[in-house]
Design an enzyme around this catalytic site. Structure first.
Site, short mmCIF file in Angstrom:
data_model
loop_
_atom_site.label_atom_id
_atom_site.label_comp_id
_atom_site.label_asym_id
_atom_site.label_seq_id
_atom_site.Cartn_x
_atom_site.Cartn_y
_atom_site.Cartn_z
N GLY A 89 9.26 -104.89 -43.03
CA GLY A 89 8.92 -103.97 -43.96
C GLY A 89 8.81 -104.41 -45.38
CG HIS A 90 6.17 -107.06 -46.44
ND1 HIS A 90 5.10 -108.10 -46.55
CD2 HIS A 90 7.30 -107.56 -45.76
CE1 HIS A 90 5.52 -109.18 -46.03
NE2 HIS A 90 6.69 -109.02 -45.65
CE LYS A 143 9.26 -112.25 -45.58
NZ LYS A 143 10.60 -112.00 -45.49
NE ARG A 158 2.56 -117.09 -17.74
CZ ARG A 158 3.01 -117.70 -16.91
NH1 ARG A 158 2.28 -118.87 -16.44
NH2 ARG A 158 4.19 -117.81 -16.41
N GLY A 181 16.31 -98.17 -42.91
CA GLY A 181 17.29 -97.75 -43.70
C GLY A 181 18.79 -97.90 -43.46
CG ASP A 221 15.53 -107.36 -45.40
OD1 ASP A 221 14.43 -106.84 -45.13
OD2 ASP A 221 16.41 -107.38 -44.69
P1 IMP Z 1 13.93 -107.36 -33.95
O1 IMP Z 1 12.97 -108.17 -34.57
O2 IMP Z 1 13.51 -105.84 -34.38
O3 IMP Z 1 14.03 -107.69 -32.50
O4 IMP Z 1 15.39 -107.39 -34.56
C1 IMP Z 1 16.03 -108.72 -34.36
C2 IMP Z 1 16.91 -108.95 -35.41
O5 IMP Z 1 16.22 -109.41 -36.78
C3 IMP Z 1 17.86 -107.87 -35.89
O6 IMP Z 1 19.19 -108.47 -36.37
C4 IMP Z 1 17.00 -107.11 -37.01
O7 IMP Z 1 17.73 -106.70 -38.05
C5 IMP Z 1 16.48 -108.39 -37.59
N1 IMP Z 1 15.33 -108.09 -38.38
C6 IMP Z 1 13.86 -107.96 -37.76
N2 IMP Z 1 13.05 -107.76 -38.61
C7 IMP Z 1 13.46 -107.79 -39.80
C8 IMP Z 1 13.06 -107.53 -41.26
O8 IMP Z 1 11.97 -107.48 -41.49
N3 IMP Z 1 14.05 -107.95 -42.14
C9 IMP Z 1 15.30 -108.15 -41.87
N4 IMP Z 1 15.78 -108.09 -40.74
C10 IMP Z 1 14.80 -108.24 -39.79
MG MG Z 2 12.00 -106.40 -44.87
#
Ligand code: IMP
Ligand code: MG
Length: 333
Positions: free
Chosen positions: A42-43, A16, A137, A248, A13
């Site tokens: 999420g971009h 990027k 695997r 969200g 966040d």
């Molecule tokens: P997961 O990647 O969904 O397994 O989440 C693992 C941790 O990474 C959690 O704390 C999520 O909130 C965080 N996380 C995963 N993807 C993002 C992202 O794109 N932005 C911010 N936090 C993320």
């Molecule tokens: Mg993000």
């Protein structure tokens, strides 16, 4: 081959997307490739005044550049197609989208399992279970999904058949969520650092620039306690609109941790640094950060930004640092 890499310096966040958008516009890239993660990312991208939230498809699509989902990613086929459809409806050329045939798939049972998570605070997009099966695997590859056939590429053929490839590699999440370098187990299940881009068929000597992207304060989404008890952080959250693009959820806020930032800059080998959201601290009118384990307060924006530069590897290379305070564009403050 020439490769530039964009990585998150903090907990994801960091905006990027804004930086890759800017680089695509000005660069002469033949390819843009996402190299890690899945629908958890999420971009948010503003293109010609329209807002797009992409989870899989790299920013190259907005500039007519071949956009690759790399071998380091995990892909939910249904979500991929709905994102593709949205971009197609907006008039973008979706034939530019390619998927590495050895990228792994997120299956329904991965989603069901991830939905039960209470310990990490995942995005519930099935990432952890999909990567587990990959390394066990017992996973499924993109080339095993019939409906993906028209998008599939072999990364070796795509990237190594000509000498003219100039590729921008965009990372998802950030250093503090890297499975090895983050605060395990409060991490994601992939590698978010620059080295991870190279696992997608990029030889080390091809790497030209590594753009480390951060914010002038810190945010984190997930189960651990991160935000100190001070009302300034809910102000930062509101002014900075720190709510997840994917889920969200509200992001916990904290001051910039300069010690962590330095670790991240060095391990990533960042050649350039962009720190976003300076305007948010302007609006709340507080200039603070943590350094050497202590909170430091500053009288002005200038004082703090100068302090950051002189206490990072960029102290002798100031021209490779950008501070940005514009929500949609990469403009200097
Ligand atoms: P997961 O990647 O969904 O397994 O989440 C693992 C941790 O990474 C959690 O704390 C999520 O909130 C965080 N996380 C995963 N993807 C993002 C992202 O794109 N932005 C911010 N936090 C993320
Ligand atoms: Mg993000």
């Amino acid at each position: 081959m020439i490769a530039d890499i964009v990585v998150g310096l903090q907990h994801g966040d960091e905006a990027k997307g804004k930086v890759t958008h800017h680089l695509c516009k000005d660069g002469d890239y033949t390819h843009v490739m996402r190299f890690n993660g899945g629908g958890n990312a999420g971009h948010t991208i503003y293109h010609n005044g329209q807002k797009f939230v992409t989870h899989y498809i790299p920013a190259g699509i907005f500039y007519g550049i071949t956009s690759v989902i790399g071998s380091g990613c995990v892909l939910n086929v249904r979500d991929f197609f709905s994102e593709l459809e949205e971009l197609r409806k907006a008039g973008l050329d979706t034939s530019l989208v390619k998927i590495a045939n050895n990228c792994h798939l997120i299956r329904n049972d991965h989603l069901e399992e991830d939905n039960k998570d209470e310990k990490i605070g995942t995005t519930k997009k099935g990432n952890g279970p999909a990567y587990r099966n990959k390394y066990n695997r017992t996973g499924m590859l993109a080339k095993d999904a019939l409906e993906l056939e028209p998008f599939l590429i072999d990364l070796y053929e795509e990237l190594h058949s000509s000498d003219d490839v100039i590729i921008l590699c965009e990372g998802a999440q950030g250093f503090q969520l890297d499975i090895d370098w983050g605060d395990y187990p409060y991490v994601t299940s992939s590698h978010c650092i620059a080295a991870s881009a190279r696992l997608n068929g990029i030889p080390p000597q091809a790497v030209r620039h590594v753009w480390g992207v951060g914010k002038v304060y810190d945010t984190y989404v997930g189960q651990k306690d991160f935000e100190p008890d001070d009302p300034i952080f809910s102000q930062i959250r509101d002014v900075g609109e720190e709510y997840g693009a994917t889920t969200g959820r509200s992001r916990q806020c904290n001051w910039l941790d300069l010690d962590a930032l330095n670790r991240s800059l060095k391990i990533n080998g960042a050649t350039h640094m962009v720190l976003n959201k300076v305007d948010v601290l302007q609006k709340v009118n507080r200039w603070s950060l943590k350094h050497l384990g202590k909170l430091k307060d500053f009288q002005s924006q200038n004082e703090m930004l100068q302090y950051i530069v002189s206490n990072t590897p960029f102290k002798d290379n100031v021209s490779n640092v950008m501070f940005s305070g514009n929500k949609h564009n990469l403009s200097l403050v």
